[in-house]
Write a protein that holds these residues in place. Sequence first.
Motif, PDB file in Angstrom:
ATOM      1  N   VAL A   1      -8.885   1.116   5.141  1.00  0.00           N
ATOM      2  CA  VAL A   1     -10.258   0.753   4.769  1.00  0.00           C
ATOM      3  C   VAL A   1     -10.261  -0.310   3.680  1.00  0.00           C
ATOM      4  CG1 VAL A   1     -12.394   1.627   3.738  1.00  0.00           C
ATOM      5  CG2 VAL A   1     -11.217   2.962   5.504  1.00  0.00           C
ATOM      6  N   THR A   2      -9.363  -0.185   2.692  1.00  0.00           N
ATOM      7  CA  THR A   2      -9.314  -1.164   1.599  1.00  0.00           C
ATOM      8  C   THR A   2      -8.998  -2.559   2.112  1.00  0.00           C
ATOM      9  OG1 THR A   2      -8.593   0.550   0.035  1.00  0.00           O
ATOM     10  CG2 THR A   2      -8.215  -1.747  -0.587  1.00  0.00           C
ATOM     11  N   VAL A   3      -7.982  -2.656   2.968  1.00  0.00           N
ATOM     12  CA  VAL A   3      -7.612  -3.972   3.511  1.00  0.00           C
ATOM     13  C   VAL A   3      -8.734  -4.528   4.378  1.00  0.00           C
ATOM     14  CG1 VAL A   3      -5.983  -5.202   4.983  1.00  0.00           C
ATOM     15  CG2 VAL A   3      -5.151  -3.455   3.404  1.00  0.00           C
ATOM     16  N   LEU A   4      -9.364  -3.667   5.175  1.00  0.00           N
ATOM     17  CA  LEU A   4     -10.436  -4.126   6.053  1.00  0.00           C
ATOM     18  C   LEU A   4     -11.633  -4.628   5.251  1.00  0.00           C
ATOM     19  CD1 LEU A   4     -11.097  -4.435   9.036  1.00  0.00           C
ATOM     20  CD2 LEU A   4     -12.176  -2.169   8.954  1.00  0.00           C
ATOM     21  N   VAL A   5     -11.951  -3.957   4.150  1.00  0.00           N
ATOM     22  CA  VAL A   5     -13.048  -4.405   3.288  1.00  0.00           C
ATOM     23  C   VAL A   5     -12.721  -5.755   2.664  1.00  0.00           C
ATOM     24  CG1 VAL A   5     -14.276  -3.919   1.145  1.00  0.00           C
ATOM     25  CG2 VAL A   5     -13.974  -2.109   2.828  1.00  0.00           C
TER      26      VAL A   5
ATOM     27  N   PHE B   1      -3.072   6.654   4.695  1.00  0.00           N
ATOM     28  CA  PHE B   1      -3.208   5.563   5.652  1.00  0.00           C
ATOM     29  C   PHE B   1      -4.662   5.117   5.762  1.00  0.00           C
ATOM     30  CE2 PHE B   1      -4.386   4.503  10.050  1.00  0.00           C
ATOM     31  CZ  PHE B   1      -3.690   3.304  10.190  1.00  0.00           C
ATOM     32  N   VAL B   2      -5.580   6.071   5.804  1.00  0.00           N
ATOM     33  CA  VAL B   2      -7.002   5.745   5.944  1.00  0.00           C
ATOM     34  C   VAL B   2      -7.485   4.931   4.746  1.00  0.00           C
ATOM     35  CG1 VAL B   2      -9.340   6.690   6.129  1.00  0.00           C
ATOM     36  CG2 VAL B   2      -7.446   7.754   7.377  1.00  0.00           C
ATOM     37  N   GLY B   3      -7.071   5.336   3.528  1.00  0.00           N
ATOM     38  CA  GLY B   3      -7.485   4.614   2.329  1.00  0.00           C
ATOM     39  C   GLY B   3      -6.998   3.175   2.331  1.00  0.00           C
ATOM     40  N   CYS B   4      -5.721   2.978   2.685  1.00  0.00           N
ATOM     41  CA  CYS B   4      -5.175   1.620   2.747  1.00  0.00           C
ATOM     42  C   CYS B   4      -5.850   0.801   3.835  1.00  0.00           C
ATOM     43  CB  CYS B   4      -3.668   1.682   3.002  1.00  0.00           C
ATOM     44  SG  CYS B   4      -2.709   2.399   1.652  1.00  0.00           S
TER      45      CYS B   4
ATOM     46  N   CYS C   1       0.818  -1.217   0.000  1.00  0.00           N
ATOM     47  CA  CYS C   1       0.000   0.000   0.000  1.00  0.00           C
ATOM     48  C   CYS C   1       0.856   1.273   0.000  1.00  0.00           C
ATOM     49  CB  CYS C   1      -0.951  -0.007   1.194  1.00  0.00           C
ATOM     50  SG  CYS C   1      -0.117  -0.014   2.788  1.00  0.00           S
ATOM     51  N   ASP C   2       2.040   1.222   0.613  1.00  0.00           N
ATOM     52  CA  ASP C   2       2.900   2.406   0.629  1.00  0.00           C
ATOM     53  C   ASP C   2       3.421   2.756  -0.758  1.00  0.00           C
ATOM     54  OD1 ASP C   2       2.575   2.766   3.326  1.00  0.00           O
ATOM     55  OD2 ASP C   2       4.361   1.597   3.874  1.00  0.00           O
ATOM     56  N   TRP C   3       3.451   1.779  -1.652  1.00  0.00           N
ATOM     57  CA  TRP C   3       3.920   2.036  -3.008  1.00  0.00           C
ATOM     58  C   TRP C   3       2.858   2.726  -3.862  1.00  0.00           C
ATOM     59  CZ3 TRP C   3       6.307  -3.447  -4.295  1.00  0.00           C
ATOM     60  CH2 TRP C   3       7.351  -3.692  -3.393  1.00  0.00           C
TER      61      TRP C   3
END
Length: 212
Positions: free
Chosen positions: A63-67, A58-61, A51-53
């Motif tokens: 939420v994406t992983v949690l979804v 941080f919030v976007g990453c 996600c850092d790439w």
Amino acid sequence: PQALVDDTEDVSLDFGNEEELAFRKAKIRHPLATFFHLFFRVSAILTYVCCDWFSRSFVGCFVTVLVLLSLDFWSVKNVTGRLMVGLRWWNQIDEDGKSHWIFEARKVSPNNIAATEAEARIFWLGLIICPMIWIVFFFSTLFSLKLKWLALVIAGISLQAANLYGYILCKMGGESDLSKATASFLPQAVFQTACSGDFQKPGLEGLEIHQR
């Protein structure tokens, strides 16, 4: 002249059993379910690692992983387990606040094969390996002091360990007393939220149901 004695035996060739055995070893009967069994959980891991790439948010990453983790939990618990290995589980809370594990297993018959070996192998490998990866992430996050990711890693461990634990009990027919010792370590909110409502409706034909 000496008579020739035919001592050979007629051997019946049962090609049907050989074909069925080959089918069970190699055939994947549910390619779409097999794909999504691995897609969501592998995507969650890759998104967390990379996600850092792709984004500095941080919030976007998060939420994406949690979804992706939530989609993986629901699909594995309600769809892929039922199709790939003929198993399904859920945990419900009764009116007295007690937790009950309920297990479903499709009855195996010559005309109703619960799972092929290829599907079962993919199912269990994906179910076991991915939580182990999230445990590695937990220690790496803890030792590198990236504490802002700790909640996400714990969520990943909890959701995937819940599925693994449920299917292990389901595979054993619900005969293990480990549920009383382990259920307290899994977040109660995960079970109350993800295992309620429509998730508790049986979806298999010809079921053996066990309840603890």
